[in-house]
Design a protein around this motif. Structure first.
Motif, PDB file in Angstrom:
ATOM      1  N   UNK A  48       7.405   5.427  -5.013  1.00 57.13           N
ATOM      2  CA  UNK A  48       8.329   4.371  -4.601  1.00 57.13           C
ATOM      3  C   UNK A  48       7.835   3.756  -3.295  1.00 57.13           C
ATOM      4  N   UNK A  49       7.491   2.470  -3.348  1.00 55.71           N
ATOM      5  CA  UNK A  49       6.929   1.784  -2.177  1.00 55.71           C
ATOM      6  C   UNK A  49       8.050   1.231  -1.287  1.00 55.71           C
ATOM      7  N   UNK A  50       8.921   2.147  -0.838  1.00 50.27           N
ATOM      8  CA  UNK A  50      10.019   1.806   0.068  1.00 50.27           C
ATOM      9  C   UNK A  50      10.908   0.692  -0.527  1.00 50.27           C
ATOM     10  N   UNK A  70       7.745  13.796 -11.015  1.00 58.20           N
ATOM     11  CA  UNK A  70       7.645  14.018  -9.575  1.00 58.20           C
ATOM     12  C   UNK A  70       7.789  12.662  -8.888  1.00 58.20           C
ATOM     13  N   UNK A  71       8.327  12.656  -7.659  1.00 55.53           N
ATOM     14  CA  UNK A  71       8.572  11.397  -6.955  1.00 55.53           C
ATOM     15  C   UNK A  71       7.984  11.467  -5.555  1.00 55.53           C
ATOM     16  N   UNK A  72       7.184  10.453  -5.217  1.00 57.14           N
ATOM     17  CA  UNK A  72       6.627  10.292  -3.876  1.00 57.14           C
ATOM     18  C   UNK A  72       7.217   9.009  -3.307  1.00 57.14           C
ATOM     19  N   UNK A  73       7.639   9.054  -2.049  1.00 55.86           N
ATOM     20  CA  UNK A  73       8.307   7.901  -1.434  1.00 55.86           C
ATOM     21  C   UNK A  73       7.559   7.457  -0.187  1.00 55.86           C
ATOM     22  N   UNK A  74       7.220   6.160  -0.109  1.00 54.71           N
ATOM     23  CA  UNK A  74       6.626   5.583   1.092  1.00 54.71           C
ATOM     24  C   UNK A  74       7.716   5.345   2.136  1.00 54.71           C
ATOM     25  N   UNK A  78       3.900  -0.346   1.704  1.00 57.27           N
ATOM     26  CA  UNK A  78       2.454  -0.330   1.935  1.00 57.27           C
ATOM     27  C   UNK A  78       1.644  -1.048   0.878  1.00 57.27           C
ATOM     28  N   UNK A  79       2.264  -1.513  -0.200  1.00 56.05           N
ATOM     29  CA  UNK A  79       1.541  -2.265  -1.212  1.00 56.05           C
ATOM     30  C   UNK A  79       1.116  -1.420  -2.401  1.00 56.05           C
ATOM     31  N   UNK A  85      -3.127   4.839  -4.886  1.00 54.87           N
ATOM     32  CA  UNK A  85      -4.000   5.857  -4.287  1.00 54.87           C
ATOM     33  C   UNK A  85      -3.197   7.095  -3.863  1.00 54.87           C
ATOM     34  N   UNK A  86      -2.037   6.897  -3.250  1.00 53.10           N
ATOM     35  CA  UNK A  86      -1.229   8.046  -2.845  1.00 53.10           C
ATOM     36  C   UNK A  86      -0.702   8.813  -4.048  1.00 53.10           C
TER      37      UNK A  86
END
Length: 246
Positions: A48-50, A70-74, A78-79, A85-86
């Motif tokens: 999630x890009x914020x 799974x969830x990754x949060x900015x 950041x685009x 990449x993250x």
């Protein structure tokens, strides 16, 4: 869910609250129950890009329903390239499949890319989706056609469609590529620069379900000019040296 999946599906999103749940369920429908040889052991990594809507809240709810998710949060926006990449860095699979978060890519095409990998030589590290029947507006299709023609002439990457979000590539090979904003649009050329082969695979393309596009023809053209010059410079300055241990 395995702690060592064979395949990671990475999906970058920004303000896509209405498209998250349908796409997650389509991914699981496409991949659950497949044999290990076909990449059946998988995880889904959403980045999630914020987002400023309820995208993150929807993802949190889905985590209790979908064990593969799974969830990754900015913390700051950041685009898309950084989100991809993250997501790849967080992924645990040896191979990565990517999808755009707007639902226009069809997860049912992931097994098609995996099947193409199974019959290809080991030096093919990228299988790029090729939208042969675009479901976009006429102006967007026209702009994409000319952008692809200019890119192909400058970079000679023999790829008819680099803007398609659905791709399958080796994680290690991807992380070895130079990283810069918008680099996700030039993966075939960058993979070839690194000495690997790439294959384009015809895939399905669909109309956006909900929400609005985060790009328009003008901003893509403006950043594309600088990016093309930069990637062309990287290719001219690139050198591939194969190693062998003695």
């Amino acid at each position: 869910m395995s702690s060592n999946p064979r395949l990671s599906v990475v999906v970058p999103v920004f303000n896509e609250q209405g498209n998250v749940a349908p796409l997650v369920h389509e991914i699981t429908a496409a991949l659950r129950g497949r044999t290990a040889a076909e990449g059946g052991d998988f995880e889904i990594v959403y980045v999630d890009d914020h987002s400023r809507d309820d995208t993150l809240a929807v993802l949190r709810q889905l985590k209790s329903e979908v064990p593969e998710l799974r969830v990754v949060h900015h913390v700051t926006q950041s685009g898309q390239s950084t989100a991809v990449r993250n997501g790849v860095k967080a992924a645990r699979g040896e191979w990565i499949a990517t999808l755009d978060g707007d639902g226009q890519n069809d997860p049912a095409d992931i097994p098609k890319l995996i099947a193409e990998r199974a019959k290809s030589s080991p030096d093919v590290k990228l299988f790029a989706g090729w939208r042969v029947n675009r479901q976009d507006s006429g102006s967007k299709r026209w702009a994409s056609k000319w952008a692809n023609a200019i890119r192909s002439r400058m970079l000679r990457d023999a790829t008819p469609d680099t803007g398609c979000g659905i791709k399958l590539f080796e994680r290690e090979a991807f992380l070895d590529l130079p990283h810069f904003n918008h680099m996700h649009r030039y993966l075939p050329a960058l993979m070839q620069r690194a000495g690997w082969k790439t294959v384009s695979v015809p895939v399905n393309h669909r109309a956006r379900g909900t929400g609005v596009s985060k790009y328009n023809n003008l901003n893509r053209a403006l950043v594309g000019i600088a990016d093309l010059r930069g990637v062309a410079w990287l290719i001219r300055r690139g050198k591939v040296t194969r190693l062998e241990e003695v």
